[in-house]
Design a protein around this motif. Structure first.
Motif, PDB file in Angstrom:
ATOM      1  N   HIS A 127     -37.749  38.506 -65.482  1.00 18.15           N
ATOM      2  CA  HIS A 127     -39.211  39.499 -65.557  1.00 18.15           C
ATOM      3  C   HIS A 127     -40.153  39.171 -63.810  1.00 18.15           C
ATOM      4  O   HIS A 127     -39.971  37.986 -63.693  1.00 18.15           O
ATOM      5  N   GLU A 136     -40.231  45.818 -71.842  1.00 15.84           N
ATOM      6  CA  GLU A 136     -40.721  45.155 -72.859  1.00 15.84           C
ATOM      7  C   GLU A 136     -41.157  45.842 -74.522  1.00 15.84           C
ATOM      8  O   GLU A 136     -43.002  46.344 -73.771  1.00 15.84           O
ATOM      9  N   TRP A 174     -43.876  42.876 -77.981  1.00 14.63           N
ATOM     10  CA  TRP A 174     -44.910  41.843 -77.417  1.00 14.63           C
ATOM     11  C   TRP A 174     -44.752  40.564 -78.073  1.00 14.63           C
ATOM     12  O   TRP A 174     -43.869  40.499 -78.491  1.00 14.63           O
ATOM     13  N   HIS A 202     -39.789  37.543 -76.281  1.00 16.32           N
ATOM     14  CA  HIS A 202     -40.476  37.519 -77.371  1.00 16.32           C
ATOM     15  C   HIS A 202     -40.739  37.797 -78.618  1.00 16.32           C
ATOM     16  O   HIS A 202     -41.595  37.807 -79.623  1.00 16.32           O
ATOM     17  N   HIS A 255     -36.963  35.465 -70.535  1.00 17.60           N
ATOM     18  CA  HIS A 255     -37.605  34.897 -70.009  1.00 17.60           C
ATOM     19  C   HIS A 255     -39.111  33.579 -70.544  1.00 17.60           C
ATOM     20  O   HIS A 255     -39.716  34.329 -71.369  1.00 17.60           O
ATOM     21  N   ARG A 258     -43.623  30.483 -77.402  1.00 23.94           N
ATOM     22  CA  ARG A 258     -43.210  32.525 -77.356  1.00 23.94           C
ATOM     23  C   ARG A 258     -41.850  31.312 -76.677  1.00 23.94           C
ATOM     24  O   ARG A 258     -40.539  32.370 -75.821  1.00 23.94           O
ATOM     25  N   ASP A 293     -42.138  35.930 -64.690  1.00 24.82           N
ATOM     26  CA  ASP A 293     -42.438  36.182 -65.363  1.00 24.82           C
ATOM     27  C   ASP A 293     -44.205  36.622 -64.368  1.00 24.82           C
ATOM     28  O   ASP A 293     -45.578  36.922 -64.216  1.00 24.82           O
TER      29      ASP A 293
HETATM   30 ZN   LIG Z   1     -43.686  38.441 -71.466  1.00 29.86          ZN
END
Ligand SMILES: [Zn+2]
Length: 306
Positions: free
Chosen positions: A7, A103, A130, A170, A190, A201, A259
């Protein structure tokens, strides 16, 4: 050490700032010189539409990002778009693979042909949401915590039939379990461990264990607030999260999803892709060479390149 990273948000940055260049080292966390210095073998480029873009323009924004990727990233001689294991296997020494991932599916405007368009442009991994709710399901920060909608289930079935990768990072917890029930090639690109850092998350142990049981992959992410709350995060925190997954039996199911370029703050010392060797060195002090190679690229190759 070869690095596979699941990611980064370079396409969004290129969309929002016309002056940025993928080939100018200091412009972003992930640039061509930094990928080379860090040992990159494969980098995911997420297509994330910023929240402020209105619903009717969101698919256009995704297309604009794809064009940015084509013009600025894939135009480079050493970078190759990867759609399959065969593409990956054909990479030569010094070449870097690029994977396009979507995403959040709200941009599809409930039109499957929009996803087909993105597939034809090379998108091979998809996350339904998301952080918030859309027509397909609820994101991790949506307090309602509902499972997938009927539309969401249909979309997951399509993604499964097309053998695309389904990214669960997500999604909220109820949606996560719905996706696992529906099957297909799931992974979490991620996310870290909620047992060590309480944020929606991150994944509960039960979720981590379910991914291990399916022989899937969890990309440890370098978002400081997903590693440790209340103080700056350090490389030691990344090691704690990896250790935790290993303690649950997942040493062959750990990867990385930095990320980079989606974060405003960094893990101390891990400020951009070219710092990966620093992380690898620290990992080598704690884990065997075989384990570190697993985290860096072998687990990904084994699990997700089929
Ligand atoms: Zn993300």
């Amino acid at each position: 050490m070869k690095i596979i990273d699941m990611h980064c948000d370079v396409p969004m940055k290129l969309l929002l700032d016309e002056t940025l260049s993928f080939t100018r080292e200091a412009d972003m966390d992930v640039t061509l010189p930094r990928l080379r210095k860090g040992g990159a073998k494969l980098q995911y480029f997420a297509l994330y539409v910023p929240e402020h873009i209105p619903p009717t323009l969101r698919f256009q924004a995704v297309l604009a990002m794809v064009i940015k990727v084509q013009d600025q990233i894939l135009a480079e001689r050493d970078i190759k778009l990867i759609r399959s294991k065969k593409d990956y296997d054909m990479l030569e020494d010094g070449e870097i693979g690029a994977i396009l991932s979507l995403e959040g599916c709200d941009c599809l405007q409930e039109n499957l042909s929009n996803l087909r368009t993105l597939q034809s442009l090379g998108v091979t991994a998809v996350g339904l949401t998301w952080n918030y709710a859309n027509v397909y399901g609820d994101g991790a920060k949506e307090p309602r915590n509902a499972g997938l909608s009927l539309q969401g289930k249909k979309l997951v079935t399509y993604i499964k039939e097309e053998e695309m990768l389904l990214d669960l990072s997500h999604l909220n917890e109820a949606g996560f379990w719905d996706c696992l029930e529906l099957g297909g090639r799931v992974f979490a690109s991620h996310s870290n461990c909620r047992a060590l850092c309480e944020t929606p998350r991150n994944l509960y142990d039960s979720q981590v264990q379910a991914l291990i049981k399916r022989d899937s992959l969890i990309g440890i992410t370098f978002v400081p607030q997903f590693l440790h709350l209340g103080r700056p995060a350090a490389i030691q925190d990344i090691i704690r999260h990896i250790d935790h997954i290993c303690s649950l039996g997942g040493e062959k199911n750990v990867g990385f999803g930095s990320d980079f370029d989606g974060i405003d703050h960094h893990v101390t010392g891990l400020t951009s892709f070219d710092r990966y060797p620093l992380l690898i060195e620290e990992l080598q002090l704690h884990f065997s060479e075989e384990q570190v190679e697993g985290f860096a690229f072998r687990n990904y190759e084994r699990v997700l390149l089929k």
